[in-house]
Design a protein around this motif. Structure first.
Motif, mmCIF file in Angstrom:
data_model
loop_
_atom_site.group_PDB
_atom_site.id
_atom_site.type_symbol
_atom_site.label_atom_id
_atom_site.label_comp_id
_atom_site.label_asym_id
_atom_site.label_seq_id
_atom_site.Cartn_x
_atom_site.Cartn_y
_atom_site.Cartn_z
ATOM 1 N N GLY A 95 0.814 -1.220 0.000
ATOM 2 C CA GLY A 95 0.000 0.000 0.000
ATOM 3 C C GLY A 95 0.844 1.264 0.000
ATOM 4 O O GLY A 95 0.527 2.229 -0.712
ATOM 5 N N THR A 96 1.929 1.278 0.775
ATOM 6 C CA THR A 96 2.789 2.459 0.810
ATOM 7 C C THR A 96 3.459 2.693 -0.537
ATOM 8 O O THR A 96 3.488 3.826 -1.041
ATOM 9 C CB THR A 96 3.847 2.311 1.913
ATOM 10 O OG1 THR A 96 3.193 2.160 3.178
ATOM 11 C CG2 THR A 96 4.758 3.522 1.954
ATOM 12 N N ALA A 97 4.013 1.633 -1.128
ATOM 13 C CA ALA A 97 4.680 1.775 -2.431
ATOM 14 C C ALA A 97 3.696 2.230 -3.515
ATOM 15 O O ALA A 97 3.978 3.160 -4.284
ATOM 16 C CB ALA A 97 5.331 0.454 -2.828
ATOM 17 N N LEU A 98 2.532 1.590 -3.556
ATOM 18 C CA LEU A 98 1.531 1.957 -4.555
ATOM 19 C C LEU A 98 0.996 3.360 -4.313
ATOM 20 O O LEU A 98 0.822 4.148 -5.255
ATOM 21 C CB LEU A 98 0.394 0.941 -4.525
ATOM 22 C CG LEU A 98 -0.748 1.148 -5.544
ATOM 23 C CD1 LEU A 98 -0.207 1.024 -6.963
ATOM 24 C CD2 LEU A 98 -1.865 0.136 -5.306
ATOM 25 N N GLY A 99 0.736 3.694 -3.059
ATOM 26 C CA GLY A 99 0.203 5.014 -2.740
ATOM 27 C C GLY A 99 1.179 6.134 -3.073
ATOM 28 O O GLY A 99 0.785 7.176 -3.590
ATOM 29 N N VAL A 100 2.469 5.933 -2.765
ATOM 30 C CA VAL A 100 3.472 6.952 -3.093
ATOM 31 C C VAL A 100 3.548 7.153 -4.602
ATOM 32 O O VAL A 100 3.604 8.291 -5.089
ATOM 33 C CB VAL A 100 4.850 6.539 -2.533
ATOM 34 C CG1 VAL A 100 5.954 7.423 -3.120
ATOM 35 C CG2 VAL A 100 4.860 6.649 -1.015
ATOM 36 N N LEU A 101 3.531 6.057 -5.362
ATOM 37 C CA LEU A 101 3.612 6.161 -6.826
ATOM 38 C C LEU A 101 2.408 6.909 -7.399
ATOM 39 O O LEU A 101 2.556 7.840 -8.204
ATOM 40 C CB LEU A 101 3.706 4.766 -7.436
ATOM 41 C CG LEU A 101 3.747 4.696 -8.972
ATOM 42 C CD1 LEU A 101 4.969 5.438 -9.507
ATOM 43 C CD2 LEU A 101 3.742 3.250 -9.445
ATOM 44 N N LEU A 102 1.199 6.527 -6.983
ATOM 45 C CA LEU A 102 -0.002 7.164 -7.514
ATOM 46 C C LEU A 102 -0.117 8.623 -7.068
ATOM 47 O O LEU A 102 -0.457 9.504 -7.865
ATOM 48 C CB LEU A 102 -1.243 6.382 -7.063
ATOM 49 C CG LEU A 102 -1.380 4.953 -7.599
ATOM 50 C CD1 LEU A 102 -2.613 4.273 -7.004
ATOM 51 C CD2 LEU A 102 -1.452 4.939 -9.112
ATOM 52 N N THR A 103 0.171 8.878 -5.803
ATOM 53 C CA THR A 103 0.034 10.238 -5.275
ATOM 54 C C THR A 103 1.053 11.182 -5.904
ATOM 55 O O THR A 103 0.712 12.301 -6.321
ATOM 56 C CB THR A 103 0.210 10.225 -3.750
ATOM 57 O OG1 THR A 103 -0.735 9.322 -3.160
ATOM 58 C CG2 THR A 103 0.001 11.612 -3.169
#
Length: 309
Positions: A95-103
């Motif tokens: 979730g952190t990796a995906l969230g940082v990329l999308l955000t």
């Protein structure tokens, strides 16, 4: 001479006031630190106390009767705790990796002054900060429309992107990344993806650390998504397990009894209060140890995002 004497007296008076203000601020911060620290010490003390002493004398900062039975009991339920810990670690990492990329990618897009849809996307990001569709519509979309019920993705996707984090990213990129740097890369033939991954992200470590820390804390501490979307106990995270313990003192015994252990024996012997607090300590410790490594980037990223907006 008289003027210099007055200036000297004024400087001395200012120094005395400044010293008094420093003492006052130090006392204030000490009190605030104790307000944050004492509850943690109480939780740790209860987790290391015997069940009989908790029933007789309640909670204390220092254990009345020291006992490690709560941690010994939790260690005995290793399969359940390890499985819940694995779910928490998986959800937090992905979730952190995906969230940082999308955000970061969305913040970069709406920070570019020559992007035609910048105004529309900015409003789309801003509106959810004021109001949203509500819990019923969110549940319908995630559980029925997207089919995320009883899947790990139900714990990841709803928290991956927030408007607040996107605004921080937009402000950071707009105030930190020079337009000339992007234009020179475009002249050299670099694509937007190449510019984003090879130029923008490497010079945005404070931002990445800040957003990553926000997301990491959010995922690690979340139990609400599990309550909404997870019925399968094998997908419970540590936080969902703790919430279950808080709402039902026999939850740990029920989970363990499903593995073939006598339910009556477990209810009679398990350290209920101290086990709850022990699980809370297990949840808090990883984040407490990780935060100092991110603190420098965290403060730097917040400063840039707040002051230069």
């Amino acid at each position: 001479m008289a003027t210099r004497a007055k200036e000297g007296n004024g400087l001395d008076r200012f120094n005395r006031i400044s010293a008094g203000a420093n003492v006052l601020f130090h006392l204030l911060f000490i009190v605030l630190a104790l307000v944050c620290l004492i509850p943690v010490l109480v939780v740790l003390s209860v987790s290391l106390s015997s069940e009989d002493s908790i029933r007789q004398s309640g909670y204390h900062i220092f254990p009345k009767v020291f006992s490690g039975e709560a941690y010994h009991y939790i260690a005995g339920q290793g399969a359940m705790i390890v499985r819940a810990l694995g779910v928490s670690v998986l959800v937090t990492a992905v979730g952190t990796a995906l969230g940082v990329l999308l955000t970061a990618s969305m913040g970069f897009v709406i920070s570019r002054p020559n992007y035609k849809l910048k105004g529309l996307l900015t409003w789309i990001v801003f509106i959810p900060m004021v109001f949203n569709g509500g819990l019923v519509s969110s549940y319908y979309i995630n559980a029925n429309l997207l089919g995320l019920k009883d899947t790990v993705w139900a714990l990841i996707l709803p928290l991956a992107v927030s408007s607040f984090n996107v605004i921080i990213c937009k402000t950071f990129f707009k105030s930190t990344i020079p337009d000339g740097l992007i234009e020179s890369a475009e002249i050299d033939g670099a694509s937007q993806l190449r510019i984003f991954f090879s130029i923008v992200l490497p010079i945005s470590l404070p931002l990445i650390a800040t957003i990553g820390l926000f997301l990491c804390f959010g995922y690690w501490n979340d139990w609400f998504q599990s309550m909404l979307y997870i019925d399968n106990q094998k997908l419970y995270s540590l936080q969902a397990l703790l919430n279950s313990l808080m709402s039902n003192v026999d939850a740990l015994a029920k989970n363990a009894s499903s593995m073939g252990v006598s339910y009556a024996t477990l209810v009679a012997t398990m350290p209920k209060e101290s086990a709850r607090m022990a699980v809370a300590i297990i949840i808090v410790v990883p984040v407490a140890f990780a935060y100092p490594f991110f603190q420098k980037y965290f403060i730097s990223g917040l400063t840039v995002g707040a002051v230069k907006g």
